[in-house]
Design a protein around this motif. Structure first.
Motif, PDB file in Angstrom:
ATOM      1  N   GLU A   1       0.854  -1.091  -0.139  1.00 42.35           N
ATOM      2  CA  GLU A   1      -0.362   0.445   0.271  1.00 42.35           C
ATOM      3  C   GLU A   1       0.591   1.236   0.132  1.00 42.35           C
ATOM      4  O   GLU A   1       1.965   1.663   0.558  1.00 42.35           O
ATOM      5  CB  GLU A   1      -1.010   0.132   1.195  1.00 42.35           C
ATOM      6  CG  GLU A   1      -1.854  -0.784   1.167  1.00 42.35           C
ATOM      7  CD  GLU A   1      -2.895  -0.826   2.723  1.00 42.35           C
ATOM      8  OE1 GLU A   1      -3.238  -0.131   2.884  1.00 42.35           O
ATOM      9  OE2 GLU A   1      -3.077  -2.067   3.170  1.00 42.35           O
ATOM     10  N   ILE A   2      -0.052   2.698  -0.265  1.00 47.73           N
ATOM     11  CA  ILE A   2       0.602   3.803  -0.855  1.00 47.73           C
ATOM     12  C   ILE A   2      -0.917   4.856  -0.079  1.00 47.73           C
ATOM     13  O   ILE A   2      -0.793   4.513  -0.495  1.00 47.73           O
ATOM     14  CB  ILE A   2       1.913   4.172  -1.745  1.00 47.73           C
ATOM     15  CG1 ILE A   2       3.145   3.243  -1.543  1.00 47.73           C
ATOM     16  CG2 ILE A   2       1.847   5.544  -1.805  1.00 47.73           C
ATOM     17  CD1 ILE A   2       3.102   3.344  -3.648  1.00 47.73           C
ATOM     18  N   VAL A   3      -0.564   5.634   1.043  1.00 43.51           N
ATOM     19  CA  VAL A   3      -1.210   6.716   1.000  1.00 43.51           C
ATOM     20  C   VAL A   3      -0.512   7.529   0.820  1.00 43.51           C
ATOM     21  O   VAL A   3       0.757   8.077   1.358  1.00 43.51           O
ATOM     22  CB  VAL A   3      -1.984   6.575   2.406  1.00 43.51           C
ATOM     23  CG1 VAL A   3      -2.489   7.162   2.945  1.00 43.51           C
ATOM     24  CG2 VAL A   3      -2.443   4.953   2.897  1.00 43.51           C
ATOM     25  N   VAL A   4      -1.070   8.426  -0.147  1.00 40.41           N
ATOM     26  CA  VAL A   4      -0.640  10.213  -0.099  1.00 40.41           C
ATOM     27  C   VAL A   4      -2.117  11.068   0.654  1.00 40.41           C
ATOM     28  O   VAL A   4      -2.839  10.698   0.243  1.00 40.41           O
ATOM     29  CB  VAL A   4      -0.756  10.543  -1.910  1.00 40.41           C
ATOM     30  CG1 VAL A   4      -0.226  11.769  -2.185  1.00 40.41           C
ATOM     31  CG2 VAL A   4      -0.118   9.530  -2.446  1.00 40.41           C
ATOM     32  N   LYS A   5      -1.491  11.639   1.490  1.00 37.15           N
ATOM     33  CA  LYS A   5      -1.752  12.530   2.279  1.00 37.15           C
ATOM     34  C   LYS A   5      -1.682  14.560   2.009  1.00 37.15           C
ATOM     35  O   LYS A   5      -0.650  14.611   2.469  1.00 37.15           O
ATOM     36  CB  LYS A   5      -1.792  12.495   3.635  1.00 37.15           C
ATOM     37  CG  LYS A   5      -1.943  13.078   4.433  1.00 37.15           C
ATOM     38  CD  LYS A   5      -4.459  13.211   4.744  1.00 37.15           C
ATOM     39  CE  LYS A   5      -4.550  14.005   5.731  1.00 37.15           C
ATOM     40  NZ  LYS A   5      -6.437  14.248   5.301  1.00 37.15           N
TER      41      LYS A   5
END
Length: 130
Positions: A85-89
Motif C-alpha cells: 500500500e501507498i497512502v498520499v495525504k
C-alpha cells in the motif's frame, strides 16, 4: 555484505554467514532510480518528509504532501509489490493539484481539493485506488 554488516542476528542469536539473503513475508523491489533495493515489511510503515515537488513513493509509505504548488507523486512498479500500500495525504490544506503517476507514466489519480487522501494498493499489475 549487507550495509556494511557482516553478522546477522535473529532474536539475539547469531546466524551463520551466508552469501545471500532471502526476505520471506516482505516485499522487495529493485529501485534503479534511487540506486537501491527497497524492503517493505508488512505492518511497518515508512513516513515521508513533507513533499512539495516531485517525489518517488515506496511500498508501505505514507507520503505527506504540502501542495502549495502542484505536486507529482511517482509510484514504484506494481509488479513484485502485490498487496503493498501507498497512502498520499495532503497535510497542509493547500489547494493545488496532486498528481499520482504509475511507473509507466499513466495517471492513476488527480485531485485538487485540500486535505486530499489517496490510498493505493498493488494487485501485482497495477496500482488500484481504494
Amino acid at each position: 555484505m549487507f550495509f556494511g554488516v557482516r553478522r546477522i542476528f535473529a532474536a539475539g542469536a547469531e546466524l551463520p554467514e551466508r552469501p545471500a539473503l532471502n526476505f520471506v513475508g516482505a516485499v522487495v523491489t529493485d529501485n534503479p532510480a534511487e540506486n537501491r533495493t527497497d524492503v517493505f515489511i508488512r505492518g511497518a510503515w515508512l513516513v515521508s518528509p513533507v513533499v512539495t515537488g516531485t517525489y518517488t513513493a515506496r511500498p508501505g509509505e505514507l507520503v505527506r504532501v504540502n501542495a502549495h504548488d502542484p505536486v507529482t507523486i511517482r509510484l514504484p512498479p506494481a509488479a513484485g509489490n502485490v498487496g503493498a500500500e501507498i497512502v498520499v495525504k495532503e497535510v497542509a490544506g493547500e489547494e493545488e493539484a496532486i498528481a499520482v503517476l504509475a511507473s509507466t507514466g499513466e495517471q492513476v489519480a488527480r485531485d485538487g481539493y485540500p486535505y486530499v487522501t489517496v490510498r493505493l494498493v498493488s494487485d501485482g499489475a497495477t496500482w488500484v485506488v481504494v
